[in-house]
Design an enzyme around this catalytic site. Structure first.
Site, PDB file in Angstrom:
ATOM      1  N   LYS A  73       0.851  -1.191   0.000  1.00 34.95           N
ATOM      2  CA  LYS A  73       0.000   0.000   0.000  1.00 34.95           C
ATOM      3  C   LYS A  73       0.888   1.243   0.000  1.00 34.95           C
ATOM      4  O   LYS A  73       1.924   1.274   0.660  1.00 34.95           O
ATOM      5  CB  LYS A  73      -0.895  -0.035   1.230  1.00 34.95           C
ATOM      6  CG  LYS A  73      -1.891   1.106   1.364  1.00 34.95           C
ATOM      7  CD  LYS A  73      -2.720   0.899   2.627  1.00 34.95           C
ATOM      8  CE  LYS A  73      -3.776   1.985   2.815  1.00 34.95           C
ATOM      9  NZ  LYS A  73      -4.581   1.748   4.033  1.00 34.95           N
TER      10      LYS A  73
ATOM     11  N   SER B 209      -9.291   1.730   2.762  1.00 36.38           N
ATOM     12  CA  SER B 209      -8.369   2.555   2.005  1.00 36.38           C
ATOM     13  C   SER B 209      -7.294   1.774   1.260  1.00 36.38           C
ATOM     14  O   SER B 209      -6.556   2.348   0.462  1.00 36.38           O
ATOM     15  CB  SER B 209      -7.697   3.552   2.949  1.00 36.38           C
ATOM     16  OG  SER B 209      -6.946   2.878   3.937  1.00 36.38           O
TER      17      SER B 209
ATOM     18  N   SER C  24     -10.043  -0.959   6.538  1.00 33.78           N
ATOM     19  CA  SER C  24      -9.310  -0.641   5.309  1.00 33.78           C
ATOM     20  C   SER C  24      -8.539  -1.791   4.690  1.00 33.78           C
ATOM     21  O   SER C  24      -8.089  -1.681   3.554  1.00 33.78           O
ATOM     22  CB  SER C  24      -8.340   0.517   5.573  1.00 33.78           C
ATOM     23  OG  SER C  24      -9.057   1.699   5.814  1.00 33.78           O
TER      24      SER C  24
END
Length: 609
Positions: A158, A233, A257
């Site tokens: 990420k 996210s 997330s």
């Protein structure tokens, strides 16, 4: 009489000067505000030009890469793309493929599809291919390093994780030149386990939304249906694994997330207890945001199987790997806990688990409830006891989590985005934080009259909190934690099986008016319980609705509308929850279910177009 008139006239003359002064002050304030707004807009326009140039350069670099096609059959390449990391390790050991082959196969797919699906931020091909060559050399020498959990495996990260030479923008236009000078600790730890970080994946602006879009790298599209979001996210991470651009990688989770993207994309995700995870090396958002300790963020993996989640868990949590690093790197304030191997491989018969299919506060879809039913029946068929449970004080958790999010007036995030405008998906939060408390009370009264009781009750609770109010909220969290531990004791259960989310993937931008569906993930963040998700089934044709809901307010009606937008065939996951620091139990139960369900033995990964 004449004297009185004269005095009144003189008094008016004497008052006009202060009036001029007040008028001048207000005029200056207004002019200053207008000028600041103009300057900000100009800065944004200038920065947008820089962002376009930044992205053009990124795209040119990506397309100019000469990535060789491995000298392998189409069948083997297909096998690589469909394999989880556990099987890739077997292919490497059998010398069917090399680490160089793996980096090339995945990098070529990223080069072909990564930008158009909005999944990637950067492909680290040059560094990855050199690391792969070194792994292949060590494998030829039968080095003991080959036994490391992730040795020679390309993984994705990420974009919020610090990696040397690359920006961690967190979706902010003004952070494209914020280049990390060294790898963050999480990346160092994964590399020490033999992993090859080769891909950085996209996030929402400020990484605080459950769908991923920003004005730097664009919007992440779901590989199952490009008109749907991939979650957030860690949306780019979930999409990368589902799109077979990466065999697995790392995300982070403050309200769902990791689990939301995994569920939206039909893959596997795991969020540990916050104190049993590595946050060092996760980028600084702002001092105000990173300094909060009310609800703790956790890092964790997204992958193609529970076995892969276990591999990541070992590398990230096993003291034998952590002890190689210095105290300040590994965060000495988080306890090191030996992995409970007996619990991780527990195969006892007649165990007892709890489950719930939906929550009255906001019902999940029929498809999500059916997924839980499938999981429950699989466990019962194995001889285990399943008892339906009721969660206590769900409404208190929902209210408390929203209070936590806006406790600082969202200043922790506004600090990060101080020079730019927020994207449209932040509209509800912007409204909550910018509306005066008195106006909220009036609106709350009006909404109650209109039958929108949930929103009416929520509005007054979205004010900035004083220190004593925040302390009180933190105390309430500790009380709720005890209440939820009692659920495990009272029902005599080891884990809970429940929906992974309120819905499957919905259309882009639908998060603006469907926030309550996050309830099913942020419950467990709020009380800091470990949990993971895995795919079970797909949405059936007659399940494209939310007409089953007991909540008849506007958000439920909007979700019902979004569900009707061609959601048939989208993946549906379930969630497994265990008590704090019982990660092994959570993963063990997930493995039991996965062995029985075997979603990808009955379904193919989505084909990209």
């Amino acid at each position: 009489m004449e004297i009185q008139i004269r005095r009144l006239f003189e008094k008016q003359i004497s008052l006009k000067y202060p009036a001029y002064a007040v008028g001048a002050y207000l005029g200056l304030k207004m002019t200053s505000s207008i000028l600041r707004s103009i300057v900000k807009k100009v800065r944004i326009l200038i920065q947008k030009k820089k962002v376009r140039e930044f992205i053009q350069q990124r795209d040119a670099n990506l397309q100019n890469l000469k990535i060789p096609t491995p000298n392998l059959s189409e069948e083997v390449i297909r096998l690589v793309l469909d394999s989880d990391i556990t099987n890739l390790k077997k292919l490497l050991e059998a010398k069917t493929v090399t680490s160089v082959d793996l980096v090339n196969i995945y990098s070529k797919r990223v080069q072909q599809y990564g930008v158009q699906y909005g999944i990637i931020t950067h492909l680290k091909y040059d560094e990855a291919i050199e690391a792969a060559k070194e792994c292949d050399r060590l494998r030829q020498e039968n080095s003991p390093l080959c036994q490391l959990p992730l040795f020679g495996i390309p993984i994705s990260m990420k974009e919020t994780f610090e990696e040397k030479g690359y920006p961690s923008t967190v979706g902010s236009s003004f952070r494209i030149n914020r280049i990390s000078e060294e790898d963050g600790f999480c990346v160092k730890l994964l590399k020490s386990g033999g992993a090859i970080p080769f891909l950085r994946t996209n996030v929402p602006q400020a990484a605080m939304l459950f769908e991923s879009a920003n004005e730097v790298y664009g919007r992440v599209q779901n590989p199952w249906d490009r008109t749907k979001y991939a979650g957030g996210s860690s949306g780019g991470e979930g999409a990368a694994v589902a799109a077979r651009m990466s065999p697995g990688g790392m995300g982070s989770d403050l309200g769902g997330s990791i689990r939301i993207p995994a569920a939206m994309c039909g893959v596997y995700g795991f969020k540990p207890t916050a104190q049993r995870t590595i946050m060092s090396g996760h980028t600084l958002y702002s001092e105000a945001f990173n300094g909060q300790r009310t609800v703790l963020c956790a890092t964790g993996p997204i992958g193609k199987s529970v076995d892969d989640l276990v591999l990541f868990f070992r590398q990230l949590s096993d003291p034998q790997y952590l002890q190689k690093f210095k105290l300040f790197e590994k965060d000495p304030f988080f306890p090191l806990q030996q992995i409970n191997e007996a619990e991780l491989t527990n195969n006892k018969k007649q165990r007892r688990f709890g489950y719930f299919k939906t929550l009255e506060l906001f019902d999940c879809t029929v498809a999500n409830q059916r997924a839980v039913e499938i999981a429950v029946e699989k466990l019962r068929a194995q001889g285990h006891q399943l008892v339906e449970i009721t969660l206590p004080n769900v409404e208190s958790i929902s209210e408390g989590f929203i209070q936590f999010l806006v406790a600082d007036g969202f200043e922790g995030i506004y600090d990060l985005l101080s020079q730019e405008d927020t994207i449209q998906e932040y509209m509800p939060i912007n409204f909550f934080t910018s509306t005066p408390a008195g106006v909220k009370r009036v609106l709350s009264f009006l909404l109650k009259l209109l039958g929108q009781k949930s929103t009416a009750k929520l509005l007054p609770q979205t004010n900035r909190l004083k220190v004593e109010e925040l302390n009180r909220l933190q105390y309430q969290i500790s009380v709720l934690q005890q209440q939820y531990l009692r659920v495990f004791d009272d029902y005599e259960i080891e884990a809970i099986i429940c929906p992974s989310f309120g819905t499957p993937a919905l259309p882009h931008s639908s998060s603006v008016d469907s926030t309550p569906i996050c309830l099913y993930t942020y419950i467990w963040n709020y009380i800091n319980f470990p949990c993971g998700v895995l795919p079970v089934t797909k949405v059936l044709k007659d399940e494209q609705h939310l007409k089953n809901t007991r909540n008849k307010e506007l958000p439920a009606k909007r979700v019902d509308f979004y569900m009707s937008q061609n959601t048939e065939g989208l993946p549906v996951n379930i969630q497994v929850v265990a008590p704090p620091f019982k990660e092994e139990t959570c993963l063990n139960v997930m493995k039991m279910l996965d062995d029985e369900i075997q979603f990808y033995k009955h379904n193919s990964y989505p084909e990209l177009k």
